[in-house]
Structure formats: C-alpha cells, structure tokens
Design an enzyme around this catalytic site. Structure first.
Site, PDB file in Angstrom:
ATOM      1  N   ALA A  33       0.846  -1.198   0.000  1.00 46.40           N
ATOM      2  CA  ALA A  33       0.000   0.000   0.000  1.00 46.40           C
ATOM      3  C   ALA A  33       0.876   1.240   0.000  1.00 46.40           C
ATOM      4  O   ALA A  33       2.086   1.155  -0.235  1.00 46.40           O
ATOM      5  CB  ALA A  33      -0.925  -0.019   1.216  1.00 46.40           C
ATOM      6  N   ASN A  34       0.278   2.409   0.213  1.00 44.02           N
ATOM      7  CA  ASN A  34       1.042   3.657   0.299  1.00 44.02           C
ATOM      8  C   ASN A  34       0.376   4.575   1.313  1.00 44.02           C
ATOM      9  O   ASN A  34      -0.654   4.216   1.895  1.00 44.02           O
ATOM     10  CB  ASN A  34       1.146   4.306  -1.092  1.00 44.02           C
ATOM     11  CG  ASN A  34      -0.215   4.650  -1.652  1.00 44.02           C
ATOM     12  OD1 ASN A  34      -0.907   5.518  -1.126  1.00 44.02           O
ATOM     13  ND2 ASN A  34      -0.625   3.961  -2.707  1.00 44.02           N
ATOM     14  N   ARG A  35       0.944   5.744   1.531  1.00 44.53           N
ATOM     15  CA  ARG A  35       0.513   6.601   2.640  1.00 44.53           C
ATOM     16  C   ARG A  35      -0.688   7.495   2.335  1.00 44.53           C
ATOM     17  O   ARG A  35      -1.014   8.369   3.135  1.00 44.53           O
ATOM     18  CB  ARG A  35       1.670   7.493   3.094  1.00 44.53           C
ATOM     19  CG  ARG A  35       2.820   6.723   3.694  1.00 44.53           C
ATOM     20  CD  ARG A  35       3.853   7.685   4.277  1.00 44.53           C
ATOM     21  NE  ARG A  35       5.045   6.975   4.685  1.00 44.53           N
ATOM     22  CZ  ARG A  35       5.142   6.280   5.822  1.00 44.53           C
ATOM     23  NH1 ARG A  35       4.119   6.225   6.658  1.00 44.53           N
ATOM     24  NH2 ARG A  35       6.259   5.654   6.109  1.00 44.53           N
TER      25      ARG A  35
END
Ligand code: CTP
Ligand code: CA
Length: 228
Positions: A33-35
């Site tokens: 995933a990412n932020r």
C-alpha cells in the site's frame, strides 16, 4: 442587471473521482500500500456534490468518512479501481486523485505465507494498469475534461509537465509530497495547476477542503467554456 453567477455550477454534470491508496494483495493477510489518506480526493468529491454534480467516488481503502451526497464505490486493487471507473462512465469530468499502486505482486498466494524457519521467496512485482492514461486515451466515451494528480518529492513542475504529456490528460494538479511537507496524510496542500501547454498556476498553502472547492470551481468554469 448583470449576469447572475449560477448557484450550482456543476448542476447536470456527472463527476467521477478516484481517491485513496490501493491495496495489492500478497496473500490473504498481507498487502502492498502507500501513505495516501484519501483526504484530497474525498474533498474534491464533496465539493463537486456541493456544486450540484452527481458524483461517483471510486475509493481505495481509507479511514475517513464518505462525503455527503456522493455515490461511493469501494475497491482494493488498482485493477478493481480501473474496472469500477470504466463501469461508472460516461462522465463530464474525471478527476484521478487516487495514489494507485504502481506495482502488484505477480501472484497472490491463496494461503498465508508461513515463516517455516526460512526466508520467503523474493516478491516479484508486475506493473499495474495506468487508469488515468487508459481513460485519457479512450477514443469513445472519453470524459471531456480529464484531470490527473502528480505526487512528487522533487522536480515537481518538470515531472508534472512530463506526466501530462505521457498520460494524455488535460490538466495536472501537482503537489510536493516530500516528507517535510506533511501532505501525505496531512490536512493542508500546496498545489500547482499544470496545463497541457505547460502553463503553471501555483496556489498558496490551503486546507484540502478549500483546495477541493477551488479546483471544482475551476473545472466548472472550464466545462462551461467548452460546452456552455
Ligand atoms: N495513476 C493511475 N493509475 C496508475 C498510476 C497513476 O490512474 N496505475 C494516476 C494517479 O491517480 C494520478 C496520476 O496518474 O492522477 C499520476 O500518478 P503518479 O503516481 O504521480 O504518476 P506515475 O505515472 O505513476 O509516475 P511515478 O509514480 O513514477 O512518479
Ligand atoms: Ca505512481
């Protein structure tokens, strides 16, 4: 009397927005995933609904509430996001604010990968479809106005100009997401509007909700200039 400013500048329009991160499954319990918090994309969707549009928000997994008056389609992966976007067309305006995972594990394991006393096999990644580029390139049913976002940590404007050419969209909203700016997950954003001709307009640091409202006002004016 002069011409009145319309109260609902997006009335009669269908606006499609992507927002949030994607989750790319490794096995049933793990993902890449990412932020992204989804705050900027959700704020744009909320502002478009406020401006009278019918809004479809295709959202990756986020921890923030659904915006009022918006149809929300929840997805996890980039491929599911592309399918949901295609299913939601036609639209008068498409805004791709999601932080789509660029890669996914080449295969999703059916069972949880166990430690079993040794290291796992290296994770092999493959590239995800580019949703913005795919929709921008459509010959039939391309939304009249296609807007991308560009999250950059350096050379923000140079990279945004290259991106607009590569992806074929009409406008890019570029922002600096280097760690010190606190944009990813934060409440404020400093954006640069980059046009196809390379022209740039830089806005002051504003709350993401205000950025959403100003972007929608701008897009409404562009649509009105095109087809009244
Ligand atoms: N985007 C997309 N599908 C992808 C990757 C990106 O729709 N698979 C969209 C994003 O929603 C955004 C724009 O493309 O509107 C730019 O995303 P960005 O990650 O900045 O660009 P990339 O082309 O992925 O380049 P890089 O991450 O290498 O900077
Ligand atoms: Ca990317």
């Amino acid at each position: 009397a002069g011409r009145e400013v319309p109260q609902k500048p997006m009335a009669g329009r269908h606006v499609l927005v992507t927002s949030g991160p994607t989750h790319e499954a490794i096995d049933p319990v793990r993902y890449l995933a990412n932020r992204s918090s989804g705050r900027q994309g959700h704020a744009v969707a909320a502002a478009a609904a406020e401006a009278g549009a019918r809004v479809t928000l295709v959202s990756g997994p986020v921890a923030i509430p659904d915006p009022a008056g918006v149809t929300v389609v929840r997805v996890e992966s980039a491929r599911a996001m592309l399918a949901a976007v295609e299913a939601a067309l036609p639209a008068d305006l498409a805004i791709f604010a999601a932080a789509v995972g660029d890669w996914r594990p080449a295969e999703m394991r059916d069972a949880k990968i166990k430690k079993d006393g040794h290291m796992p096999a290296p994770l092999t990644l493959v590239e995800n479809p580019d949703i913005l580029a795919t929709i921008s390139a459509r010959t039939e049913g391309r939304p009249p106005l296609v807007v991308g976002f560009a999250a950059e940590t350096d050379a923000v404007l140079d990279n945004a100009r290259k991106k607009i050419a590569r992806k074929g969209c009409d406008l890019i909203v570029a922002n600096d997401v280097s760690a010190e700016g606190g944009v990813m997950g934060g409440l404020d954003n400093t954006v640069h509007l980059v046009a196809r001709d390379g022209g740039v307009e830089t806005w002051p640091k504003l709350g993401k909700e205000e950025v959403g409202r100003r972007l929608v006002a701008r897009f409404a004016a562009l649509l009105a200039a095109r087809n009244g």
